[in-house]
Design a protein around this motif. Sequence first.
Motif, PDB file in Angstrom:
ATOM      1  N   HIS A 125       0.850  -1.189   0.000  1.00 28.33           N
ATOM      2  CA  HIS A 125       0.000   0.000   0.000  1.00 28.33           C
ATOM      3  C   HIS A 125       0.885   1.239   0.000  1.00 28.33           C
ATOM      4  O   HIS A 125       1.898   1.293   0.705  1.00 28.33           O
ATOM      5  CB  HIS A 125      -0.901   0.023   1.235  1.00 28.33           C
ATOM      6  CG  HIS A 125      -1.784  -1.179   1.347  1.00 28.33           C
ATOM      7  ND1 HIS A 125      -2.906  -1.349   0.571  1.00 28.33           N
ATOM      8  CD2 HIS A 125      -1.697  -2.284   2.129  1.00 28.33           C
ATOM      9  CE1 HIS A 125      -3.480  -2.501   0.885  1.00 28.33           C
ATOM     10  NE2 HIS A 125      -2.758  -3.088   1.821  1.00 28.33           N
ATOM     11  N   ASN A 126       0.483   2.226  -0.778  1.00 33.76           N
ATOM     12  CA  ASN A 126       1.201   3.487  -0.815  1.00 33.76           C
ATOM     13  C   ASN A 126       0.963   4.242   0.492  1.00 33.76           C
ATOM     14  O   ASN A 126       0.164   3.836   1.330  1.00 33.76           O
ATOM     15  CB  ASN A 126       0.764   4.317  -2.029  1.00 33.76           C
ATOM     16  CG  ASN A 126       1.849   5.253  -2.513  1.00 33.76           C
ATOM     17  OD1 ASN A 126       2.748   5.645  -1.781  1.00 33.76           O
ATOM     18  ND2 ASN A 126       1.767   5.627  -3.778  1.00 33.76           N
ATOM     19  N   VAL A 127       1.623   5.367   0.663  1.00 35.48           N
ATOM     20  CA  VAL A 127       1.601   6.127   1.909  1.00 35.48           C
ATOM     21  C   VAL A 127       0.182   6.428   2.384  1.00 35.48           C
ATOM     22  O   VAL A 127      -0.145   6.244   3.548  1.00 35.48           O
ATOM     23  CB  VAL A 127       2.404   7.445   1.761  1.00 35.48           C
ATOM     24  CG1 VAL A 127       2.318   8.269   3.028  1.00 35.48           C
ATOM     25  CG2 VAL A 127       3.853   7.138   1.412  1.00 35.48           C
ATOM     26  N   HIS A 179       5.190   9.609  -4.392  1.00 36.07           N
ATOM     27  CA  HIS A 179       5.884   8.480  -3.763  1.00 36.07           C
ATOM     28  C   HIS A 179       5.671   7.209  -4.591  1.00 36.07           C
ATOM     29  O   HIS A 179       4.555   6.883  -4.957  1.00 36.07           O
ATOM     30  CB  HIS A 179       5.337   8.264  -2.344  1.00 36.07           C
ATOM     31  CG  HIS A 179       5.951   7.115  -1.640  1.00 36.07           C
ATOM     32  ND1 HIS A 179       7.157   7.206  -0.992  1.00 36.07           N
ATOM     33  CD2 HIS A 179       5.545   5.836  -1.486  1.00 36.07           C
ATOM     34  CE1 HIS A 179       7.457   6.038  -0.470  1.00 36.07           C
ATOM     35  NE2 HIS A 179       6.494   5.184  -0.756  1.00 36.07           N
ATOM     36  N   ILE A 180       6.747   6.491  -4.838  1.00 35.09           N
ATOM     37  CA  ILE A 180       6.652   5.206  -5.535  1.00 35.09           C
ATOM     38  C   ILE A 180       6.570   4.107  -4.481  1.00 35.09           C
ATOM     39  O   ILE A 180       7.431   4.004  -3.611  1.00 35.09           O
ATOM     40  CB  ILE A 180       7.863   4.986  -6.461  1.00 35.09           C
ATOM     41  CG1 ILE A 180       7.857   6.060  -7.557  1.00 35.09           C
ATOM     42  CG2 ILE A 180       7.842   3.585  -7.053  1.00 35.09           C
ATOM     43  CD1 ILE A 180       9.077   6.047  -8.445  1.00 35.09           C
ATOM     44  N   THR A 181       5.524   3.310  -4.562  1.00 37.42           N
ATOM     45  CA  THR A 181       5.303   2.237  -3.597  1.00 37.42           C
ATOM     46  C   THR A 181       6.470   1.251  -3.637  1.00 37.42           C
ATOM     47  O   THR A 181       6.972   0.908  -4.705  1.00 37.42           O
ATOM     48  CB  THR A 181       3.980   1.509  -3.901  1.00 37.42           C
ATOM     49  OG1 THR A 181       2.931   2.466  -3.959  1.00 37.42           O
ATOM     50  CG2 THR A 181       3.657   0.477  -2.832  1.00 37.42           C
ATOM     51  N   THR A 182       6.880   0.812  -2.463  1.00 42.81           N
ATOM     52  CA  THR A 182       7.989  -0.131  -2.349  1.00 42.81           C
ATOM     53  C   THR A 182       7.721  -1.378  -3.191  1.00 42.81           C
ATOM     54  O   THR A 182       6.632  -1.929  -3.176  1.00 42.81           O
ATOM     55  CB  THR A 182       8.204  -0.534  -0.874  1.00 42.81           C
ATOM     56  OG1 THR A 182       8.439   0.657  -0.118  1.00 42.81           O
ATOM     57  CG2 THR A 182       9.378  -1.477  -0.718  1.00 42.81           C
ATOM     58  N   ASP A 214       2.412  -1.068   4.553  1.00 45.26           N
ATOM     59  CA  ASP A 214       1.981   0.301   4.282  1.00 45.26           C
ATOM     60  C   ASP A 214       3.240   1.156   4.271  1.00 45.26           C
ATOM     61  O   ASP A 214       3.953   1.215   5.281  1.00 45.26           O
ATOM     62  CB  ASP A 214       1.047   0.818   5.378  1.00 45.26           C
ATOM     63  CG  ASP A 214      -0.303   0.129   5.381  1.00 45.26           C
ATOM     64  OD1 ASP A 214      -0.385  -1.012   4.905  1.00 45.26           O
ATOM     65  OD2 ASP A 214      -1.268   0.731   5.858  1.00 45.26           O
ATOM     66  N   ASP A 215       3.533   1.788   3.141  1.00 43.21           N
ATOM     67  CA  ASP A 215       4.721   2.623   3.047  1.00 43.21           C
ATOM     68  C   ASP A 215       4.628   3.828   3.972  1.00 43.21           C
ATOM     69  O   ASP A 215       3.549   4.365   4.220  1.00 43.21           O
ATOM     70  CB  ASP A 215       4.919   3.124   1.612  1.00 43.21           C
ATOM     71  CG  ASP A 215       5.605   2.117   0.723  1.00 43.21           C
ATOM     72  OD1 ASP A 215       5.762   0.952   1.139  1.00 43.21           O
ATOM     73  OD2 ASP A 215       5.993   2.495  -0.397  1.00 43.21           O
ATOM     74  N   ALA A 216       5.788   4.265   4.440  1.00 41.24           N
ATOM     75  CA  ALA A 216       5.907   5.521   5.184  1.00 41.24           C
ATOM     76  C   ALA A 216       6.447   6.572   4.225  1.00 41.24           C
ATOM     77  O   ALA A 216       7.062   6.238   3.204  1.00 41.24           O
ATOM     78  CB  ALA A 216       6.865   5.351   6.358  1.00 41.24           C
TER      79      ALA A 216
END
Length: 137
Positions: free
Chosen positions: A19-21, A40-43, A99-101
Motif C-alpha cells: 500500500h502506498n503512503v 511516492h513510488i510504492t515499495t 503500508d509505506d511511510a
Amino acid sequence: MGPARLAAQTIDTIVILRHNVYDRNRDAPKVIQTLGNDLHITTRAWVVRRALLIGVGDTYDSAKVAESERALRALDIFRAVNIDTVRLNGRLALRVETDDAWSTLPDFDYSSTAGDVMWAVAFTEGNVLGSGTALEG
C-alpha cells in the motif's frame, strides 16, 4: 488454524500486498493524499521478499515469521507491516501486507562565522524508486 497445525505445513506461496503512503491512512486532506501518493513510488515486492526469512517451500515457522516482520520494520520505509497465513485453494500461503511511510526527509543547515553566512538545503530519500535504497543530496 492453530500454531501447532501450521508448524507442520509447507508454505506454498507468498502473497505480497503493498500500500502506498495514503492508501489506507485517511488522516490527511484529500489533496495531500493524492499528491503524496503521486510523488511516492510504492515499495517494490522484491524489496519485501528480500527481507523475508522464510520462503516458498519452507516449513511454516512462527519465529521466522515474527523475525521477518521485525526485519521489514527495521528498514524504516514502512508505517505498518503485517504477516499472516491464509488458505488459497487448500494450500498454505503467507500474506505479507505493508503500508509505506513517507521516505523523503528535508534537512536544513545554517551557520555564521566571522560575518560569513552559509546555509544549505538537502533531502534524504530512504526509498528511491521503491527500491529500499537511501539517497542523500
